[in-house]
Design a protein around this motif. Sequence first.
Motif, PDB file in Angstrom:
ATOM      1  N   UNK A 265      12.302  12.295   8.298  1.00  0.00           N
ATOM      2  CA  UNK A 265      11.917  12.151   6.908  1.00  0.00           C
ATOM      3  C   UNK A 265      11.754  10.652   6.565  1.00  0.00           C
ATOM      4  N   UNK A 266      12.697   9.846   7.050  1.00  0.00           N
ATOM      5  CA  UNK A 266      12.686   8.422   6.715  1.00  0.00           C
ATOM      6  C   UNK A 266      11.521   7.693   7.381  1.00  0.00           C
ATOM      7  N   UNK A 269       8.474   8.670   5.452  1.00  0.00           N
ATOM      8  CA  UNK A 269       8.496   8.090   4.096  1.00  0.00           C
ATOM      9  C   UNK A 269       8.095   6.615   4.137  1.00  0.00           C
ATOM     10  N   UNK A 270       8.589   5.872   5.130  1.00  0.00           N
ATOM     11  CA  UNK A 270       8.216   4.454   5.236  1.00  0.00           C
ATOM     12  C   UNK A 270       6.696   4.313   5.354  1.00  0.00           C
ATOM     13  N   UNK A 271       6.077   5.145   6.188  1.00  0.00           N
ATOM     14  CA  UNK A 271       4.636   5.033   6.373  1.00  0.00           C
ATOM     15  C   UNK A 271       3.874   5.473   5.120  1.00  0.00           C
ATOM     16  N   UNK A 272       4.391   6.469   4.406  1.00  0.00           N
ATOM     17  CA  UNK A 272       3.711   6.905   3.178  1.00  0.00           C
ATOM     18  C   UNK A 272       3.614   5.735   2.202  1.00  0.00           C
ATOM     19  N   UNK A 273       4.641   4.887   2.153  1.00  0.00           N
ATOM     20  CA  UNK A 273       4.664   3.779   1.194  1.00  0.00           C
ATOM     21  C   UNK A 273       3.887   2.553   1.672  1.00  0.00           C
ATOM     22  N   UNK A 276       0.701   0.901  -0.222  1.00  0.00           N
ATOM     23  CA  UNK A 276       0.559   1.794  -1.368  1.00  0.00           C
ATOM     24  C   UNK A 276       0.355   0.992  -2.647  1.00  0.00           C
ATOM     25  N   UNK A 278      -0.840   2.309  -6.773  1.00  0.00           N
ATOM     26  CA  UNK A 278      -0.331   3.298  -7.727  1.00  0.00           C
ATOM     27  C   UNK A 278      -0.270   4.651  -7.009  1.00  0.00           C
ATOM     28  N   UNK A 279       0.935   5.184  -6.790  1.00  0.00           N
ATOM     29  CA  UNK A 279       1.053   6.415  -5.996  1.00  0.00           C
ATOM     30  C   UNK A 279       0.510   7.655  -6.698  1.00  0.00           C
ATOM     31  N   UNK A 291       0.617  11.016  -4.794  1.00  0.00           N
ATOM     32  CA  UNK A 291       1.682  10.988  -3.786  1.00  0.00           C
ATOM     33  C   UNK A 291       3.061  11.255  -4.409  1.00  0.00           C
ATOM     34  N   UNK A 292       3.115  11.435  -5.744  1.00  0.00           N
ATOM     35  CA  UNK A 292       4.439  11.511  -6.371  1.00  0.00           C
ATOM     36  C   UNK A 292       5.016  12.925  -6.372  1.00  0.00           C
ATOM     37  N   UNK A 293       4.297  13.870  -5.779  1.00  0.00           N
ATOM     38  CA  UNK A 293       4.865  15.221  -5.682  1.00  0.00           C
ATOM     39  C   UNK A 293       5.017  15.662  -4.229  1.00  0.00           C
ATOM     40  N   UNK A 294       4.821  14.722  -3.316  1.00  0.00           N
ATOM     41  CA  UNK A 294       4.989  15.039  -1.899  1.00  0.00           C
ATOM     42  C   UNK A 294       6.419  15.506  -1.651  1.00  0.00           C
ATOM     43  N   UNK A 296       9.014  16.197   1.536  1.00  0.00           N
ATOM     44  CA  UNK A 296       9.216  16.016   2.976  1.00  0.00           C
ATOM     45  C   UNK A 296      10.408  16.863   3.402  1.00  0.00           C
TER      46      UNK A 296
END
Lengths: 460, 135
Positions: A265-266, A269-273, A276, A278-279, A291-294, A296
Amino acid sequence: MVSEERVVRVASGQGFWGDDLEAPVRQVEGGGIDYLMLDYLAEVTMSIMQKQRARDPEAGFARDFVPLMERIFPRCIDDGVRVVTNAGGVNPEGCADALVEAGRRAGVGGRAKVGLVTGDDLMERLDDLLARGHALANMETGEPLSTVRDRVQSANAYIGAAPIVSALEKGADVIVTGRSTDTALTYAPLIHEFGWAADDWDRIARGVVAGHINECGAQCTGGNCLIDWWTIPDMASVGFPIVEVSADGSFVVTKHDGSGGRVTRASVAEQILYEMGDPTEYITPDVVADFTRIRLEELGGDRVRVDGVTGGPRTDFLKVSIAYASGWKATGTLTYAWPDAAAKARAADRILRERLDRLGLRFDEVRTELVGWDSTHGSLAGEPPADLPEVQLRVGVRAAEREPVERFTREIAPLVLTGPPSVTGFAGGRPRVQEIMAYWPALIRREEVESALEVEVRDV
Amino acid sequence: MTKVQLVHLAHARSGDKGDTANVGVIAYDEAHYELLRRALTPEAVKAHFGPMVRGDVERYELPNLGALNFLLHGALGGGGTMSLMNDAQGKVFSTALLRMEVDVPDEVAEAVRGRGRVPAGWTVERYGDDGGGLS
């Protein structure tokens, strides 16, 4: 008939031009994948390729891609793995020509097709576009492009999935594009496989997130991963990501069994951000993703489920990446040793600046950093201790003209005999003068670009 | 309350867009997200970076990931190939932010002690050994 259970596996093989050359080979030889995406382009890559093409009309694409395909082409054809890449850079035609030749050498002649997508390159059309009232204003400053028009080196629109989907429909096994949006290299095959409608915003947005996770290669499987980095196993043979996507767009991020690295998960999550803005508004040519309702969910065994992504209508514009010549720069370094290493480095910097000043040289910026002390965390590093074992003085200059920068490169070495003591580390010779290619992001109405896109499929 | 360095509470990744660096900060423990949200205001982050960030700091919230995303404008010396910085692409603004000190309840400070750092006595022979983590 598309079953909800069906899964399409898109593997990532390159996260930038210069990435691990063995990674795509491992992805294909590991088996079980449907697509291999290779992302070679970053903001500055297009201008580098444009310079190469100016020197050699056959250059201007990611050359590493051709010998890579010569290695993996037969296995890809045998296994039905289709390859999607933006390796074409500013010369996708040249890249496709070289690819066809590589395919013949690899023995897939007569049983492989190469797809070529062109039309993203706006360089030849710039004056016409400006004359017809497209300001191509800088998205950050608002200035019209006319202020730097004579210095523009490359101009490419970020294009979406449609031409890639078209090439897949025409049976292309390997598709070469220019400035395709990085994420489209992953979601175009999903649109093709699952038949998602062009306005199925939620599903396409899920494909975009899958693409965002794939586009930086191992950066989501343990590479550059800060969390417990020292415990991540076998990074020497790190597995690159594979997204296993279902028809509803939800997916699992994983990697080949037995490969190194870690998918948690971590790490995801690092790669998602990464990179980035405005998510709630991740803008791509085909959808605006939120991206604010993803959600994981860690499934264990290097598997993370990604769900909950939503999307909204695409905008009327495409982003244009423009590079223009904006002066010259160079960076020189010298290493100072204990005792009082930082004091010596700062004294040398002072001498250097006085000499540059007396020579009458004028720069737009002179920047001094101490590598080993403050070159990464700046003023947060505080004052260096007197017992610092060593430090590297790093001085950079930038100017509109080449001459002062050229002269600067001749003022570093003299410091070895004419400056503070305990200095070394000048084995590399004089610093190299580099031309600066500044980045000019702009918007253009999408129909201006989309009406000019072309898709061609050739037999190998 | 006790002052704790952010490195013990969160991990982070940074990248660039032009002259703007972004830093995504992710709480190690989602229970600490609210604490981070209150402590890491745009003003506090701007003050932390001082002269390193010439423009504004914007903040976006991603409670779904226990994360905050910061945009540091004017942080990269012009950005791209213009910049003379060693870290021209803002790759390590992530850990620069993790130097920041935040006030946390004493029991939280106790619980996160040592988190986010290589354990004492660790040597590279143990690199990749799963037992070396604290998580």
